[in-house]
Write an enzyme that holds these catalytic residues in place. Structure first.
Site, PDB file in Angstrom:
ATOM      1  N   SER A 150       0.500  -1.328  -0.422  1.00 47.34           N
ATOM      2  CA  SER A 150      -0.231   0.363   0.345  1.00 47.34           C
ATOM      3  C   SER A 150       1.742   1.730  -0.177  1.00 47.34           C
ATOM      4  CB  SER A 150      -0.688  -0.029   1.652  1.00 47.34           C
ATOM      5  OG  SER A 150      -1.159   1.155   1.583  1.00 47.34           O
ATOM      6  N   TYR A 163      -1.561  -0.720  10.739  1.00 45.55           N
ATOM      7  CA  TYR A 163      -1.697  -0.238   9.540  1.00 45.55           C
ATOM      8  C   TYR A 163      -0.787  -0.336   9.172  1.00 45.55           C
ATOM      9  CZ  TYR A 163      -3.894  -1.139   4.620  1.00 45.55           C
ATOM     10  OH  TYR A 163      -3.818  -1.397   2.443  1.00 45.55           O
ATOM     11  N   LYS A 167       2.579  -2.369   6.333  1.00 47.40           N
ATOM     12  CA  LYS A 167       2.501  -2.283   4.930  1.00 47.40           C
ATOM     13  C   LYS A 167       4.032  -2.351   4.613  1.00 47.40           C
ATOM     14  CE  LYS A 167      -1.398  -3.463   3.719  1.00 47.40           C
ATOM     15  NZ  LYS A 167      -1.100  -4.726   2.966  1.00 47.40           N
TER      16      LYS A 167
HETATM   17  N1  LIG Z   1      -8.444  -0.784  -1.049  1.00 43.81           N
HETATM   18  C1  LIG Z   1      -7.522   0.211  -1.005  1.00 43.81           C
HETATM   19  O1  LIG Z   1      -7.054   1.687  -1.310  1.00 43.81           O
HETATM   20  C2  LIG Z   1      -6.487  -0.401  -1.361  1.00 43.81           C
HETATM   21  C3  LIG Z   1      -5.083   0.070  -0.576  1.00 43.81           C
HETATM   22  C4  LIG Z   1      -3.707  -0.064  -0.561  1.00 43.81           C
HETATM   23  C5  LIG Z   1      -3.476  -1.346  -0.068  1.00 43.81           C
HETATM   24  N2  LIG Z   1      -4.557  -2.081   0.084  1.00 43.81           N
HETATM   25  C6  LIG Z   1      -4.228  -3.599   0.012  1.00 43.81           C
HETATM   26  O2  LIG Z   1      -5.043  -4.572  -1.344  1.00 43.81           O
HETATM   27  C7  LIG Z   1      -5.014  -5.828  -0.307  1.00 43.81           C
HETATM   28  C8  LIG Z   1      -6.862  -6.173  -0.827  1.00 43.81           C
HETATM   29  O3  LIG Z   1      -7.514  -4.904  -0.690  1.00 43.81           O
HETATM   30  P1  LIG Z   1      -9.338  -4.860  -0.633  1.00 43.81           P
HETATM   31  O4  LIG Z   1      -9.393  -2.783  -0.673  1.00 43.81           O
HETATM   32  O5  LIG Z   1      -8.928  -5.617  -2.040  1.00 43.81           O
HETATM   33  O6  LIG Z   1      -9.380  -5.647   0.421  1.00 43.81           O
HETATM   34  P2  LIG Z   1     -11.429  -6.228   0.100  1.00 43.81           P
HETATM   35  O7  LIG Z   1     -11.930  -5.369  -0.207  1.00 43.81           O
HETATM   36  O8  LIG Z   1     -11.389  -5.724   2.280  1.00 43.81           O
HETATM   37  O9  LIG Z   1     -11.123  -7.679   0.600  1.00 43.81           O
HETATM   38  C9  LIG Z   1     -10.200  -8.426   0.714  1.00 43.81           C
HETATM   39  C10 LIG Z   1      -9.583  -9.942   0.577  1.00 43.81           C
HETATM   40  O10 LIG Z   1      -9.458 -10.318   1.171  1.00 43.81           O
HETATM   41  C11 LIG Z   1     -10.037 -11.116   2.273  1.00 43.81           C
HETATM   42  N3  LIG Z   1      -9.545 -11.260   3.219  1.00 43.81           N
HETATM   43  C12 LIG Z   1      -9.727 -10.280   4.179  1.00 43.81           C
HETATM   44  N4  LIG Z   1      -8.466 -11.113   5.614  1.00 43.81           N
HETATM   45  C13 LIG Z   1      -7.963 -12.634   5.165  1.00 43.81           C
HETATM   46  C14 LIG Z   1      -7.651 -13.826   5.754  1.00 43.81           C
HETATM   47  N5  LIG Z   1      -7.381 -12.895   7.801  1.00 43.81           N
HETATM   48  N6  LIG Z   1      -7.622 -14.912   5.134  1.00 43.81           N
HETATM   49  C15 LIG Z   1      -7.677 -14.463   4.060  1.00 43.81           C
HETATM   50  N7  LIG Z   1      -8.134 -13.723   3.336  1.00 43.81           N
HETATM   51  C16 LIG Z   1      -9.534 -12.315   4.169  1.00 43.81           C
HETATM   52  C17 LIG Z   1     -11.110 -11.003   2.450  1.00 43.81           C
HETATM   53  O11 LIG Z   1     -12.292 -12.308   2.034  1.00 43.81           O
HETATM   54  P3  LIG Z   1     -13.226 -13.048   3.815  1.00 43.81           P
HETATM   55  O12 LIG Z   1     -13.793 -11.742   4.432  1.00 43.81           O
HETATM   56  O13 LIG Z   1     -14.058 -13.848   3.421  1.00 43.81           O
HETATM   57  O14 LIG Z   1     -12.016 -13.056   4.082  1.00 43.81           O
HETATM   58  C18 LIG Z   1     -11.045 -10.058   0.672  1.00 43.81           C
HETATM   59  O15 LIG Z   1     -11.192 -11.559  -0.335  1.00 43.81           O
HETATM   60  C19 LIG Z   1      -5.042  -5.593   1.422  1.00 43.81           C
HETATM   61  O16 LIG Z   1      -3.929  -6.260   1.832  1.00 43.81           O
HETATM   62  C20 LIG Z   1      -5.204  -4.299   1.008  1.00 43.81           C
HETATM   63  O17 LIG Z   1      -4.585  -3.682   2.553  1.00 43.81           O
HETATM   64  C21 LIG Z   1      -5.699  -1.095  -0.882  1.00 43.81           C
END
Ligand SMILES: NC(=O)c1ccc[n+]([C@@H]2O[C@H](COP(=O)([O-])OP(=O)(O)OC[C@H]3O[C@@H](n4cnc5c(N)ncnc54)[C@H](OP(=O)(O)O)[C@@H]3O)[C@@H](O)[C@H]2O)c1
Length: 259
Positions: A150, A163, A167
Site C-alpha cells: 500500500s 496498518y 505494510k
Molecule cells: N482498497 C484500497 O484502497 C487499498 C489500498 C492499498 C492497499 N490495499 C491492499 O490491497 C489488499 C486488498 O484490499 P481490498 O481493498 O481489496 O480489500 P477488501 O475489499 O476488504 O477485500 C479483502 C479480501 O481479502 C480477504 N481477506 C481478508 N482477511 C483475510 C484473511 N485473514 N485471510 C484470508 N483472506 C482474507 C477478504 O475475504 P474474506 O473477508 O472472505 O476473508 C477479501 O477477499 C489488502 O492487502 C489491502 O491492504 C487496498
C-alpha cells in the site's frame, strides 16, 4: 489453454477479485483463498462460467498460523505447481483510532493478518517453488511472487498506525524474498495501490472523494481493482523479469512531492 496456476489470497472481493478475473481471462487456473466460503463459492462459479479454466477455492484465515498449518498439510501437497503467487489478503483496522489510543488487540490482529501470516505463508510456497525448480518437476517452470502492500508503507497515517506498520513491514518482506530467491531466478515484486474503490475504503468514501477533488492525486479519480490487476497481468507475462525487487505504485501519482 495455459498450463499455469496462480494462487491469489483475498481473492473473493475487491482488488483480489479483480486480479483473479484478469488472470483467469489470461488462461490461468486459479487457486483462490479467502475466509468467507460463500464469497469463494460465488467467485468459483463466476470464473468457471466465463473462462475455460479451473478454480480451486479454499477458506483459510491467512492471519491464523494454525489454520495455515492445517491447510498446508491437508491441501497443499495435492495442488499443482504455483506459477504466480499474489499475496493480496489484508485488512484495515476495525476502527481507525489515534496512535495514542491504538489497542493491543487491533495491533495484533492487523499485524498477524497483513504481515506475520503473509510472511509464513510465502515461506512455505517459496520452499516448494525452490524444491520444484531443483527437482525440475515442471517443464519451463518460472514462478513469480507479488506482494500487494500500500502507499501506507511509506505514508504515515497516525489514525491507523498498525496498518501502516504492517505494510512497511510487508514492503521489506518483499525485498527480503527478492534477495533470497534471486539465485533460483524467482522474481519478487511489490505493488503499492493507492486509493482503490473496494469494500475496504467504503467507510471513508466521502472523505477520499473530497481529498481527490482537492488534488491529493495527480489523476483525479479513484483507483479500481482493474488498475491493480493490469499491473499483476503485466508482471505475470514476464515483462519485468529483469526487475526483481521492483515497486510498482498504482496510485494516480499520489507520492510525487510537489511544491
Ligand atoms: N482498497 C484500497 O484502497 C487499498 C489500498 C492499498 C492497499 N490495499 C491492499 O490491497 C489488499 C486488498 O484490499 P481490498 O481493498 O481489496 O480489500 P477488501 O475489499 O476488504 O477485500 C479483502 C479480501 O481479502 C480477504 N481477506 C481478508 N482477511 C483475510 C484473511 N485473514 N485471510 C484470508 N483472506 C482474507 C477478504 O475475504 P474474506 O473477508 O472472505 O476473508 C477479501 O477477499 C489488502 O492487502 C489491502 O491492504 C487496498
Amino acid at each position: 489453454m495455459k498450463n499455469l496456476t496462480a494462487l491469489v489470497t483475498g481473492a473473493s472481493r475487491g482488488i483480489g477479485k479483480g486480479i483473479v478475473l484478469t488472470l483467469a481471462k489470461q488462461g490461468y487456473n486459479i487457486i483462490a483463498i479467502a475466509r468467507n466460503p460463500n464469497g469463494l463459492r460465488l467467485l468459483k462459479e463466476e470464473i468457471e462460467k466465463n473462462y475455460p479454466v479451473q478454480c480451486l477455492a479454499f477458506s483459510l484465515d491467512i492471519g491464523d498460523l494454525k489454520d495455515q498449518e492445517v491447510w498446508f498439510s491437508n491441501h497443499f501437497p495435492a495442488l499443482p505447481e504455483i506459477d504466480l503467487l499474489v499475496n493480496n489478503a489484508g485488512i484495515a483496522p476495525d476502527k481507525r483510532s489515534d496512535i495514542l489510543e491504538c489497542s493491543i488487540e487491533s495491533y495484533d490482529k492487523v499485524l498477524n493478518t497483513n504481515l506475520k501470516g503473509v510472511f509464513f505463508f510465502t515461506q512455505k510456497i517459496a520452499q516448494r517453488m525452490v524444491a520444484s525448480i531443483q527437482k525440475d518437476i515442471k517443464k519451463d517452470y518460472k514462478p513469480r511472487i507479488i506482494f500487494i502492500t500500500s502507499i501506507s508503507a511509506i505514508t504515515a497515517s497516525p489514525n491507523r498506525a498498525e496498518y501502516c506498520i504492517s505494510k512497511a513491514g510487508l514492503s521489506m518482506t518483499s525485498q527480503l524474498y527478492a534477495v533470497r530467491l534471486a539465485e533460483y531466478n524467482i522474481p519478487v515484486f511489490e505493488i503499492r495501490p493507492g486509493i482503490i474503490m473496494t469494500d475496504m475504503t467504503e467507510p471513508v468514501r466521502s472523505k477520499y472523494d473530497a481529498l481527490i477533488q482537492q488534488g491529493l492525486l495527480l489523476q483525479k479519480r479513484w483507483g479500481t481493482p482493474e488498475d491493480v490487476a493490469n499491473c499483476v497481468k503485466s508482471i505475470a507475462e514476464g515483462n519485468f523479469d529483469y526487475a526483481t525487487g521492483s515497486v510498482f505504485e498504482i496510485s494516480g501519482g499520489f507520492s510525487i512531492l510537489r511544491l
